[in-house]
Design a protein around this motif. Structure first.
Motif, PDB file in Angstrom:
ATOM      1  N   ILE A 219      50.167   1.945  33.310  1.00 26.10           N
ATOM      2  CA  ILE A 219      49.987   0.492  33.276  1.00 26.10           C
ATOM      3  C   ILE A 219      50.690  -0.176  34.447  1.00 26.10           C
ATOM      4  CG2 ILE A 219      50.593  -1.593  31.965  1.00 26.10           C
ATOM      5  CD1 ILE A 219      49.954   0.110  29.413  1.00 26.10           C
ATOM      6  N   ILE A 220      51.873   0.293  34.792  1.00 28.44           N
ATOM      7  CA  ILE A 220      52.612  -0.263  35.932  1.00 28.44           C
ATOM      8  C   ILE A 220      51.831  -0.043  37.225  1.00 28.44           C
ATOM      9  CG2 ILE A 220      54.668   0.042  37.378  1.00 28.44           C
ATOM     10  CD1 ILE A 220      56.173   0.624  34.689  1.00 28.44           C
ATOM     11  N   VAL A 221      51.324   1.164  37.424  1.00 28.18           N
ATOM     12  CA  VAL A 221      50.564   1.474  38.636  1.00 28.18           C
ATOM     13  C   VAL A 221      49.301   0.617  38.711  1.00 28.18           C
ATOM     14  CG1 VAL A 221      49.191   3.269  39.791  1.00 28.18           C
ATOM     15  CG2 VAL A 221      51.484   3.796  38.936  1.00 28.18           C
ATOM     16  N   LYS A 222      48.568   0.517  37.600  1.00 26.12           N
ATOM     17  CA  LYS A 222      47.337  -0.281  37.594  1.00 26.12           C
ATOM     18  C   LYS A 222      47.639  -1.767  37.796  1.00 26.12           C
ATOM     19  CE  LYS A 222      44.548   2.976  37.444  1.00 26.12           C
ATOM     20  NZ  LYS A 222      43.695   3.237  38.603  1.00 26.12           N
ATOM     21  N   ALA A 223      48.722  -2.258  37.216  1.00 22.99           N
ATOM     22  CA  ALA A 223      49.099  -3.663  37.397  1.00 22.99           C
ATOM     23  C   ALA A 223      49.440  -3.941  38.859  1.00 22.99           C
ATOM     24  CB  ALA A 223      50.273  -4.022  36.496  1.00 22.99           C
ATOM     25  N   ARG A 224      50.131  -3.015  39.498  1.00 22.19           N
ATOM     26  CA  ARG A 224      50.444  -3.185  40.925  1.00 22.19           C
ATOM     27  C   ARG A 224      49.180  -3.151  41.773  1.00 22.19           C
ATOM     28  NH1 ARG A 224      55.979   0.333  41.768  1.00 22.19           N
ATOM     29  NH2 ARG A 224      57.355  -1.195  40.783  1.00 22.19           N
ATOM     30  N   GLU A 225      48.268  -2.230  41.452  1.00 19.87           N
ATOM     31  CA  GLU A 225      46.995  -2.174  42.184  1.00 19.87           C
ATOM     32  C   GLU A 225      46.234  -3.486  42.016  1.00 19.87           C
ATOM     33  OE1 GLU A 225      44.474   1.165  41.220  1.00 19.87           O
ATOM     34  OE2 GLU A 225      46.123   2.574  41.451  1.00 19.87           O
TER      35      GLU A 225
ATOM     36  N   GLN B  33      39.360  -3.186  34.753  1.00 23.48           N
ATOM     37  CA  GLN B  33      38.825  -2.552  33.551  1.00 23.48           C
ATOM     38  C   GLN B  33      39.786  -1.496  33.003  1.00 23.48           C
ATOM     39  OE1 GLN B  33      34.991  -1.131  34.820  1.00 23.48           O
ATOM     40  NE2 GLN B  33      34.096  -3.180  34.870  1.00 23.48           N
ATOM     41  N   GLU B  34      40.332  -0.665  33.884  1.00 20.91           N
ATOM     42  CA  GLU B  34      41.274   0.381  33.452  1.00 20.91           C
ATOM     43  C   GLU B  34      42.544  -0.233  32.877  1.00 20.91           C
ATOM     44  OE1 GLU B  34      40.416   4.137  36.388  1.00 20.91           O
ATOM     45  OE2 GLU B  34      41.510   2.430  37.227  1.00 20.91           O
ATOM     46  N   LEU B  35      43.026  -1.301  33.494  1.00 20.68           N
ATOM     47  CA  LEU B  35      44.232  -1.969  33.008  1.00 20.68           C
ATOM     48  C   LEU B  35      43.985  -2.589  31.633  1.00 20.68           C
ATOM     49  CD1 LEU B  35      47.143  -2.852  33.474  1.00 20.68           C
ATOM     50  CD2 LEU B  35      46.281  -4.795  34.789  1.00 20.68           C
ATOM     51  N   GLU B  36      42.872  -3.283  31.481  1.00 23.90           N
ATOM     52  CA  GLU B  36      42.546  -3.893  30.192  1.00 23.90           C
ATOM     53  C   GLU B  36      42.392  -2.837  29.095  1.00 23.90           C
ATOM     54  OE1 GLU B  36      39.081  -6.290  30.897  1.00 23.90           O
ATOM     55  OE2 GLU B  36      40.245  -7.882  31.866  1.00 23.90           O
ATOM     56  N   GLU B  37      41.728  -1.727  29.411  1.00 22.12           N
ATOM     57  CA  GLU B  37      41.549  -0.660  28.430  1.00 22.12           C
ATOM     58  C   GLU B  37      42.883  -0.047  28.024  1.00 22.12           C
ATOM     59  OE1 GLU B  37      38.746   2.032  30.213  1.00 22.12           O
ATOM     60  OE2 GLU B  37      37.090   0.606  30.022  1.00 22.12           O
ATOM     61  N   ALA B  38      43.763   0.149  28.995  1.00 20.89           N
ATOM     62  CA  ALA B  38      45.075   0.730  28.697  1.00 20.89           C
ATOM     63  C   ALA B  38      45.894  -0.212  27.817  1.00 20.89           C
ATOM     64  CB  ALA B  38      45.827   1.032  29.992  1.00 20.89           C
ATOM     65  N   LEU B  39      45.842  -1.507  28.098  1.00 24.88           N
ATOM     66  CA  LEU B  39      46.590  -2.477  27.285  1.00 24.88           C
ATOM     67  C   LEU B  39      45.985  -2.607  25.891  1.00 24.88           C
ATOM     68  CD1 LEU B  39      47.223  -5.211  29.988  1.00 24.88           C
ATOM     69  CD2 LEU B  39      48.920  -3.666  28.996  1.00 24.88           C
ATOM     70  N   ASP B  40      44.669  -2.595  25.796  1.00 21.03           N
ATOM     71  CA  ASP B  40      44.000  -2.690  24.497  1.00 21.03           C
ATOM     72  C   ASP B  40      44.289  -1.481  23.616  1.00 21.03           C
ATOM     73  OD1 ASP B  40      42.910  -5.163  25.119  1.00 21.03           O
ATOM     74  OD2 ASP B  40      40.939  -4.348  25.674  1.00 21.03           O
ATOM     75  N   ALA B  41      44.538  -0.332  24.231  1.00 20.49           N
ATOM     76  CA  ALA B  41      44.780   0.895  23.474  1.00 20.49           C
ATOM     77  C   ALA B  41      46.186   0.940  22.859  1.00 20.49           C
ATOM     78  CB  ALA B  41      44.571   2.113  24.370  1.00 20.49           C
TER      79      ALA B  41
ATOM     80  N   VAL C 188      39.086  -0.570  48.397  1.00 20.69           N
ATOM     81  CA  VAL C 188      39.603  -0.473  47.034  1.00 20.69           C
ATOM     82  C   VAL C 188      40.561  -1.623  46.722  1.00 20.69           C
ATOM     83  CG1 VAL C 188      41.637   0.970  47.463  1.00 20.69           C
ATOM     84  CG2 VAL C 188      40.372   1.199  45.309  1.00 20.69           C
ATOM     85  N   LEU C 189      41.114  -2.244  47.751  1.00 21.48           N
ATOM     86  CA  LEU C 189      42.030  -3.365  47.557  1.00 21.48           C
ATOM     87  C   LEU C 189      41.314  -4.701  47.446  1.00 21.48           C
ATOM     88  CD1 LEU C 189      44.856  -2.375  50.075  1.00 21.48           C
ATOM     89  CD2 LEU C 189      44.837  -2.084  47.596  1.00 21.48           C
ATOM     90  N   GLU C 190      40.003  -4.701  47.587  1.00 22.89           N
ATOM     91  CA  GLU C 190      39.252  -5.947  47.527  1.00 22.89           C
ATOM     92  C   GLU C 190      38.759  -6.228  46.114  1.00 22.89           C
ATOM     93  OE1 GLU C 190      36.155  -5.714  50.460  1.00 22.89           O
ATOM     94  OE2 GLU C 190      37.541  -6.092  52.096  1.00 22.89           O
ATOM     95  N   GLU C 191      38.871  -7.500  45.711  1.00 21.26           N
ATOM     96  CA  GLU C 191      38.373  -7.926  44.407  1.00 21.26           C
ATOM     97  C   GLU C 191      36.856  -7.846  44.413  1.00 21.26           C
ATOM     98  OE1 GLU C 191      39.736 -11.909  43.932  1.00 21.26           O
ATOM     99  OE2 GLU C 191      41.803 -11.316  43.631  1.00 21.26           O
ATOM    100  N   GLY C 192      36.303  -7.585  43.266  1.00 23.75           N
ATOM    101  CA  GLY C 192      34.855  -7.567  43.146  1.00 23.75           C
ATOM    102  C   GLY C 192      34.452  -7.888  41.722  1.00 23.75           C
ATOM    103  N   ALA C 193      33.175  -8.173  41.537  1.00 21.13           N
ATOM    104  CA  ALA C 193      32.675  -8.496  40.198  1.00 21.13           C
ATOM    105  C   ALA C 193      32.840  -7.307  39.261  1.00 21.13           C
ATOM    106  CB  ALA C 193      31.215  -8.904  40.288  1.00 21.13           C
ATOM    107  N   ASP C 194      32.637  -6.117  39.773  1.00 16.03           N
ATOM    108  CA  ASP C 194      32.797  -4.901  38.993  1.00 16.03           C
ATOM    109  C   ASP C 194      34.114  -4.255  39.426  1.00 16.03           C
ATOM    110  OD1 ASP C 194      32.333  -2.751  37.333  1.00 16.03           O
ATOM    111  OD2 ASP C 194      31.162  -1.669  38.826  1.00 16.03           O
TER     112      ASP C 194
END
Length: 110
Positions: free
Chosen positions: A20-26, A61-69, A50-56
């Protein structure tokens, strides 16, 4: 109702917390897309897209899934670790004691 007894034991695994820390930093390091129609090879441009924001956004998504779990105790321990990392408390036990108070007050009002 008395606050639950606190300990220094984490309920969140170190692997989960680290992920979660790594994904939050990314996620935090992402920037707006400067060349949305780029046709270059990612290997040629040092994978900076990979550092650019995008619609997808797979990082979001990975961060949200990890927090939801996470269960409630794991979520609260993650908050306590955040407080500890920001220097708001001098020990995990102290941050966890505050987290127990917050949990009691929050869930009582729901």
């Amino acid at each position: 109702m008395e606050p639950e007894e606190t300990s220094d034991q984490l309920t969140i695994s170190l692997k989960q917390a680290f992920f979660i820390i790594v994904k939050a930093r990314e996620f935090d390091e992402q920037v707006e897309s400067t060349d949305p129609d780029s046709g270059s090879n990612p290997a040629d441009d040092r994978e900076v897209d990979v550092l650019e924001e995008g619609a997808d956004n797979p990082v979001q998504q990975e961060l949200e899934e990890a927090l939801d779990a996470l269960n409630v105790d794991e979520q609260l321990d993650l908050i306590a670790l955040t407080w500890l990392g920001r220097g708001e408390y001098s020990s995990f036990a102290e941050a966890r004691e505050k987290r127990a108070t917050c949990a009691t007050n929050t869930f009582r009002s729901i």
